[in-house]
Design a protein around this motif. Structure first.
Motif, PDB file in Angstrom:
ATOM      1  N   ILE A  82       0.822  -1.209   0.000  1.00 23.89           N
ATOM      2  CA  ILE A  82       0.000   0.000   0.000  1.00 23.89           C
ATOM      3  C   ILE A  82       0.863   1.270   0.000  1.00 23.89           C
ATOM      4  N   SER A  96      -0.761  -9.544  -9.424  1.00 27.20           N
ATOM      5  CA  SER A  96      -0.874  -9.927  -8.015  1.00 27.20           C
ATOM      6  C   SER A  96      -1.805 -11.119  -7.896  1.00 27.20           C
ATOM      7  N   ILE A 100      -4.558  -9.167  -2.178  1.00 26.04           N
ATOM      8  CA  ILE A 100      -5.401  -8.053  -1.730  1.00 26.04           C
ATOM      9  C   ILE A 100      -6.359  -8.468  -0.611  1.00 26.04           C
ATOM     10  N   GLU A 101      -6.755  -9.733  -0.567  1.00 25.98           N
ATOM     11  CA  GLU A 101      -7.680 -10.171   0.482  1.00 25.98           C
ATOM     12  C   GLU A 101      -7.007 -10.265   1.845  1.00 25.98           C
ATOM     13  N   LEU A 103      -5.281  -7.827   3.295  1.00 26.30           N
ATOM     14  CA  LEU A 103      -4.971  -6.479   3.775  1.00 26.30           C
ATOM     15  C   LEU A 103      -5.888  -5.992   4.897  1.00 26.30           C
ATOM     16  N   GLN A 109      -7.483  -2.124   1.307  1.00 28.22           N
ATOM     17  CA  GLN A 109      -7.673  -2.710  -0.010  1.00 28.22           C
ATOM     18  C   GLN A 109      -7.855  -1.624  -1.079  1.00 28.22           C
ATOM     19  N   PHE A 112      -4.390  -0.344  -1.814  1.00 34.63           N
ATOM     20  CA  PHE A 112      -3.683  -1.327  -2.638  1.00 34.63           C
ATOM     21  C   PHE A 112      -4.079  -1.171  -4.102  1.00 34.63           C
ATOM     22  N   ALA A 113      -5.379  -1.127  -4.363  1.00 31.54           N
ATOM     23  CA  ALA A 113      -5.869  -1.004  -5.741  1.00 31.54           C
ATOM     24  C   ALA A 113      -5.373   0.280  -6.380  1.00 31.54           C
ATOM     25  N   ILE A 125      -4.964  -8.546 -11.384  1.00 28.65           N
ATOM     26  CA  ILE A 125      -5.078  -8.666  -9.931  1.00 28.65           C
ATOM     27  C   ILE A 125      -6.117  -9.729  -9.604  1.00 28.65           C
ATOM     28  N   THR A 127      -8.021 -12.495  -6.903  1.00 28.17           N
ATOM     29  CA  THR A 127      -8.379 -12.701  -5.502  1.00 28.17           C
ATOM     30  C   THR A 127      -9.493 -13.735  -5.415  1.00 28.17           C
ATOM     31  N   LEU A 190     -13.216  -1.286  -6.701  1.00 23.75           N
ATOM     32  CA  LEU A 190     -11.777  -1.116  -6.551  1.00 23.75           C
ATOM     33  C   LEU A 190     -11.078  -0.871  -7.890  1.00 23.75           C
TER      34      LEU A 190
END
Length: 217
Positions: A82, A96, A100-101, A103, A109, A112-113, A125, A127, A190
């Motif tokens: 982040i 990635s 992200i899950e 965080l 999150q 991060f995005a 990305i 998840t 996001l």
């Protein structure tokens, strides 16, 4: 058979299919500036058996031995996902996988995005989907719908992760507390300029991939 082996075998087919789709969609080459946020070199070493080996910059908060990764193919950078230490559009692709899950909060999150979108022209990305019946980190059905405090109490004896790994109470609390699985609606919020791909198994959405595919520099 330990949990790591079970998870590796269970998810291997999906990872292989996902990587082939990644290569087909974004078509990276040796000249592509590729960033793997939260990644591991083994991901790319494994996939080299099927695809062209690529130079990759890996970002993690900590590497066991950063010098071992800094070679002609991999560059290791210790940083927080982040707060990426790169200028805007430093990379052609930010990749990635299942990061992200972890965080903890929606606010983190979102950051991060934003950071992934800032540093790269193209995004991939992935998840796990919140509404898939099996929670992928503990391998227990519908576990993600329980309150966090109840998850922490049940994880040791009522999940495959707890039974096989035998985590300590501290490990359980840390692992359960950090995971916040995302819904399709949240992924769209996001990554509003991305296409959200759905990876399915038996007709059910197992995970999401946010893809932004622009022309590479």
């Amino acid at each position: 058979m330990d949990l790591f082996t079970i998870r590796k075998l269970f998810f291997a087919i999906f990872r292989r299919r996902r990587m082939r789709r990644f290569y087909a969609t974004l078509r990276p080459t040796q000249q592509t500036r590729l960033l793997d946020i939260g990644g591991d070199p083994h991901t790319w070493i494994f996939e080299s058996r099927f695809c062209e080996p690529l130079p990759v910059t890996l970002v993690n908060r900590q590497f066991p031995n950063p010098a071992a990764y800094n070679n002609s193919r991999f560059t290791a950078v210790e940083a927080d996902a982040i707060d990426l230490p790169f200028a805007n559009r430093s990379f052609d692709i930010a990749y990635s996988n299942s990061v992200i899950e972890h965080l903890t909060t929606w606010e983190r999150q979102q950051v991060f995005a934003s950071e992934a979108s800032r540093v790269a022209s193209n995004l991939w990305i992935q998840t796990p989907a919140r509404h898939f019946p099996i929670e992928p980190h503990v391998l227990a059905p519908f576990f993600q719908y329980l309150p966090k405090r109840l998850q922490i109490r049940l994880a040791r004896h009522f999940t495959l992760w707890g039974l096989l790994s035998k985590p300590s109470p501290a490990d359980i609390e840390e692992s359960i507390s950090e995971v916040r699985l995302l819904t399709l609606r949240e992924m769209k919020k996001l990554f509003p300029d991305c296409i959200i791909l759905k990876e399915r198994v038996l007709g059910l959405t197992k995970s999401y991939v946010a893809v932004r595919a622009l022309k590479q520099s």
